[in-house]
Enzyme design. Structure first.
Site, short mmCIF file in Angstrom:
data_model
loop_
_atom_site.label_atom_id
_atom_site.label_comp_id
_atom_site.label_asym_id
_atom_site.label_seq_id
_atom_site.Cartn_x
_atom_site.Cartn_y
_atom_site.Cartn_z
N ASP A 113 -9.04 11.43 -1.08
CA ASP A 113 -8.71 10.18 -1.96
C ASP A 113 -9.90 9.86 -2.93
OD1 ASP A 113 -7.49 7.18 -2.40
OD2 ASP A 113 -6.36 8.06 -0.68
N HIS A 167 -8.40 2.31 -3.06
CA HIS A 167 -7.31 3.11 -2.54
C HIS A 167 -7.55 3.87 -1.47
CE1 HIS A 167 -3.96 6.32 -2.75
NE2 HIS A 167 -3.34 5.34 -3.30
N SER A 199 1.57 6.55 -0.98
CA SER A 199 0.24 6.54 -0.47
C SER A 199 0.12 6.02 0.66
CB SER A 199 -0.46 6.11 -1.73
OG SER A 199 -0.88 6.89 -2.63
#
Ligand SMILES: *[C@@H]1O[C@H](CO)[C@@H](O)[C@H](O)[C@H]1NC(C)=O
Ligand SMILES: *[C@@H]1O[C@H](CO)[C@@H](O)[C@H](O)[C@H]1NC(C)=O
Ligand SMILES: *[C@@H]1O[C@H](CO)[C@@H](O)[C@H](O)[C@H]1NC(C)=O
Ligand SMILES: *[C@@H]1O[C@H](CO)[C@@H](O)[C@H](O)[C@H]1NC(C)=O
Ligand SMILES: *[C@@H]1O[C@H](CO)[C@@H](O)[C@H](O)[C@H]1NC(C)=O
Ligand SMILES: *[C@@H]1O[C@H](CO)[C@@H](O)[C@H](O)[C@H]1NC(C)=O
Ligand SMILES: *[C@@H]1O[C@H](CO)[C@@H](O)[C@H](O)[C@H]1NC(C)=O
Ligand SMILES: *[C@@H]1O[C@H](CO)[C@@H](O)[C@H](O)[C@H]1NC(C)=O
Ligand SMILES: *[C@@H]1O[C@H](CO)[C@@H](O)[C@H](O)[C@H]1NC(C)=O
Length: 801
Positions: free
Chosen positions: A175, A241, A567
């Site tokens: 990520d 994220h 995601s």
């Protein structure tokens, strides 16, 4: 993160510049432009694939990177000089891969590539390629700030117990960065990682612990193409994220978590006792470089991860032999590592899926049962239900004037949001033009006191609230139309807001998210994708800071924010896989995947077929087998098992060249397809069944093999459910097992009832039913040829506003 207002979270960037130096010295891959070596800019990054028959000779070369360096030096003069002067310099070699492909990444000129293409050992080069995290597109696509969350309830219910919270399992997350100080990554109470763990943590000792056991950055390739990308050294850069996905998969228990008073509860990942190994391969505003992704998977497999959680993908499906998730994923399953990948966020148009290879678990996104209720009460007395992440204690009980901005209602421009027009008022804004967070900031700056954000029509019954700088209610498209009617008819329109907080009895859930990418599978139509769906709408998980929101200087509460995307679905599945892995350590990746797929929910909380975002029943192209049910997946009864080698005849059957098949299956020995049986796609022992009936006699037979993992002595009877336009026969109709791990076969014959080409996709199901278990496979019958786009919807904001 907060580049908009210039405020940065406190990235512990203090750290160990020394580590950087160490990294650069130790890594043969590190590109340190040596004195005298000028990278003039005509060089570009290439992935160089070596022919499968060429392997490095341990007698000639110390290790695989010195072999790759010598191959490179044979065509690159400067590399040759560098190699002669200092064998360790290898300045043109970016990465030397050991596991995922037979090849390396290098910087070369077009002339050098040309020269190289004449070498015996040369197979092909791939020019650089950028991948993306699969949340960021949602806001761009819809003009919303996307990611949202709360999904702690996402569904591990009933699986957790004192004996299984994913202990001893290592989840590798690829990520954009991780925030190590977050309480979700607290190591208290965690046992040390299992002895097989060989990975490394580039953070300091206190930042890494028994929860966050590994952390590395991969930027050797990215740094050439995104000039100015600061050498990350530590995998922390941004990390909004990656912190969210990591904490969703395996975050520790954090009590009293909320997003401004909403969703209050104890947060935990799906596998709160699993370990996290973090691999940074993505950089905010740039993307994720293919060759960095490959390098991270190369290392993760050697490091000893059990699961790879990959919330990224290319914009569109790529050939299995060119794609790092597919290439790395194959090597992963050879090593018993299941790779869980996002379906993509470019729905709801058909054929938008990415990460389609059958050895990946491809996950789409669905909503949860949680809503953050808020009501807009119009002056006329009409009440419009919506959602808000404002603190439920926020008081907006005095009627305020309700206005639209004059810029088409999008609230995207300072020049139309004038103080004299909106001070003290509530502004109604539509999605599109800019992200909602930006609209809220503009309104606040001009003195507005509240915002009603109208969800795009595309979102159907879903809304995706985010914390905003002013009280904001997100209403549905229909609600927005009612509000417009009222405002047109009422010169002095007013409204109040009522914030009702979090509820867990949403009228209908789960539903498939509009953004979740849809099948058919474009690289292998005979394999249904996505495999299944999991929570990916409005998911609350840990973040370094809540974007665009301000906190008191000494504010120290842990930050949790809401995000949406495939995601977010991926780490839910990765965490659930950790629980299965803990309970069944010897199960193969294919067996785990089968357990997840054959035990899904195909109906929702109203016991109706799972609906798509627009309320219509979701197709298999939207939801795959259905919605994950973790508790049942722990004990599926039967599994459709496979080894990595079982994909080889399938790849040959897809007409991949020998060289491409060999690239995919590396480091297994190369194959010659002509010398082995080819397998049709529908005969792969997949847990779903797809029949392509495109030629007379519009009938086919698929073979399947099931392994008993339930009760030793057990009998299963088949139940088939298909519309009258098709017939399905199963032989035998009864399977009697005498032992665990016993393997039995059956054949399914699928025919078009008319004897002609079916008129469109036909959906049915096949179930093996025993007293205790139901093992379900979706059956999808396709007429062949490209599936007609059902109702293609615009996938961009411009058309929405
Ligand atoms: C490979 O060998 C080179 C040259 O001796 C050495 O500098 C490098 O560290 C080695 N790489 C690995 C991964 O062991
Ligand atoms: C906990 O879960 C495991 C695996 O599903 C199961 O074998 C065990 O019986 C459960 N224990 C309790 C106390 O529920
Ligand atoms: C180690 O990292 C933690 C978390 O990022 C940070 O709070 C701490 O100050 C660091 N310690 C040192 C000695 O750099
Ligand atoms: C909200 O504010 C109004 C006036 O500003 C006040 O009269 C009312 O009591 C407040 N309500 C709550 C629930 O705090
Ligand atoms: C906004 O303010 C301008 C300048 O005072 C005025 O001309 C215009 O009519 C106002 N628009 C609305 C919709 O009130
Ligand atoms: C599946 O196949 C693999 C490889 O042959 C084997 O190790 C495993 O025991 C089988 N069964 C399950 C349930 O994974
Ligand atoms: C592979 O090639 C054969 C022969 O040309 C063809 O019949 C078959 O349909 C092809 N398979 C796929 C999956 O394209
Ligand atoms: C399916 O299995 C049957 C019985 O084992 C076998 O005769 C047949 O050739 C198989 N079909 C395919 C396509 O492998
Ligand atoms: C939006 O989508 C339509 C249809 O696909 C396309 O024609 C248009 O160029 C797109 N607009 C933008 C700004 O991307």
């Amino acid at each position: 993160m907060d580049d908009h207002n210039g405020r940065r979270s406190t990235p512990p960037r203090l750290l160990l510049r020394i580590a950087a130096a160490v990294l650069l010295l130790l890594s043969p891959a590190a590109v340190t432009p040596a004195a005298g070596h000028h990278d003039t800019g005509v060089h570009k990054n290439f992935l160089v694939l070596v022919r499968s028959s060429y392997e490095y000779d341990k007698n000639l070369h110390k290790n695989v990177s010195s072999w790759h360096a010598s191959l490179l030096a044979s065509v690159c003069d400067m590399a040759k000089e560098a190699l002669e002067a200092d064998p360790t310099a290898m300045t043109r070699l970016i990465y030397s891969y050991r596991n995922v492909v037979n090849g390396f990444a290098a910087r070369m000129t077009p002339e050098e590539v040309d020269k190289m293409s004449k070498m015996d050992w040369f197979d092909r080069t791939l020019p650089e390629q950028t991948y993306h995290l699969l949340t960021t597109r949602t806001p761009q696509m819809l003009g919303l700030t996307g990611p949202a969350g709360g999904g702690r309830r996402g569904g591990a219910g009933g699986v957790w117990n004192t004996s299984n919270m994913g202990e001893g399992v290592i989840i590798g997350v690829l990520d954009d960065g991780i925030y190590p100080g977050h309480p979700s990554f607290d190591g208290a109470g965690m046992k040390p990682p299992p002895a097989k763990w060989k990975g490394r943590c580039d953070f300091n000792k206190t930042a890494c612990n028994n929860k966050l056991i590994g952390a590395r950055s991969y930027f050797e390739s990215a740094k050439w193409k995104w000039k100015g990308l600061r050498d990350p050294v530590l995998p922390i850069e941004e990390g909004q994220h990656g912190t969210h996905t990591s904490s969703t998969a395996a975050g520790a228990f954090v009590p009293d978590v909320s997003v401004f008073g909403n969703g209050l509860g104890t947060a935990a990942g799906m596998a709160p006792r699993a370990h996290i190994a973090f691999y940074q391969v993505c950089y905010v505003d740039s993307g994720c470089d293919r060759d960095d992704i490959l390098a991270a998977v190369d290392d993760a497999i050697e490091d000893g991860v059990d699961i790879l959680s990959v919330s990224l993908g290319h914009e569109e499906a790529i050939d299995f032999s060119d794609d790092p998730v597919s290439l790395g994923g194959y090597t992963a399953i050879m090593n018993g590592v299941l790779i869980c990948a996002a379906a993509g966020n470019t729905g709801p148009s058909p054929g938008t899926l990415v990460n389609e290879a059958p050895w990946l678990l491809t996950v789409g996104a669905s909503s949860t049962d949680r809503r953050f209720l808020a009501t807009v009460k119009l002056g006329s007395g009409i009440e419009l239900d919506g959602e808000s992440l404002n603190d439920p204690k926020t008081n907006m009980s005095e009627p305020r004037p309700l206005v639209r901005d004059m810029g088409g209602g999008t609230c995207a421009s300072e020049s139309v949001l004038l103080a004299q027009n909106i001070t003290g008022k509530i502004v109604v804004c539509e999605a599109g033009g800019s992200i909602v967070t930006e609209k809220a900031k503009l309104i606040k700056r001009a003195g507005g006191v509240g915002m009603v954000a109208v969800t795009p029509e595309l979102f159907g019954k879903m809304s995706m609230p985010r914390p905003q700088v002013i009280p904001t209610v997100q209403v549905s498209y229909d609600g927005g139309q009612k509000m417009k009617v009222y405002m047109r008819a009422t010169p002095k329109a007013t409204a109040t807001f009522v914030f009702k907080g979090t509820t867990f009895n949403s009228p209908q859930s789960p539903m498939i998210a509009p953004f979740s990418s849809r099948g058919p599978n474009r690289r292998s139509r005979g394999i249904l994708k996505p495999d299944l769906v999991g929570p990916g709408v409005n998911i609350i998980a840990g973040v370094p800071t809540i974007r665009d929101m301000e906190f008191p200087a000494n504010e120290a509460t842990p930050k949790f924010d809401i995000m949406s995307g495939t995601s977010m679905s991926v780490p839910h599945l990765s965490g659930i896989i950790a629980l299965i892995k803990n309970a069944h350590p010897t199960w193969s990746p294919a067996a785990i995947k089968s357990a997840l797929m054959t035990t899904v929910e195909a109906t929702d909380n109203l016991r109706k077929p799972i609906a798509d975002y627009d309320g219509k029943p979701a197709t298999y192209f939207a939801m795959g087998a259905g919605h994950v049910n973790p508790k049942r997946a722990m004990d599926p009864g039967l599994v459709y098992n496979m080894t990595a080698r079982d994909y080889v005849p399938y790849l040959c059957g897809l007409n991949y060249t020998d060289e491409k098949v060999s690239t995919i299956i590396y480091p297994d020995p190369p194959v010659v397809c002509a010398k082995m049986p080819r397998l049709e796609q529908d005969d792969l022992n997949y847990p779903s069944i797809t029949a392509i009936l495109d030629q007379p006699p519009f009938a086919m037979t698929a073979n399947r093999t099931v392994t008993n993992v339930g009760v030793a002595s057990s009998t299963y009877v088949v139940e088939v459910d298909v519309p009258a336009t098709a017939t399905v026969e199963v032989n035998p109709t009864k399977l009697t097992f005498k032992a665990l791990d016993e393997v039995l076969n059956y054949a399914v014959t699928i025919k078009s009832a008319s004897g002609k080409v079916p008129t469109g996709p036909i959906e049915g199901q096949l179930k093996w039913v025993s007293g205790k278990y139901v093992v379900r496979s979706p059956i999808l019958i396709l007429p062949g040829g490209p599936t007609k786009a059902t109702t293609p919807k615009p996938a961009n904001a411009t058309l929405l506003s």
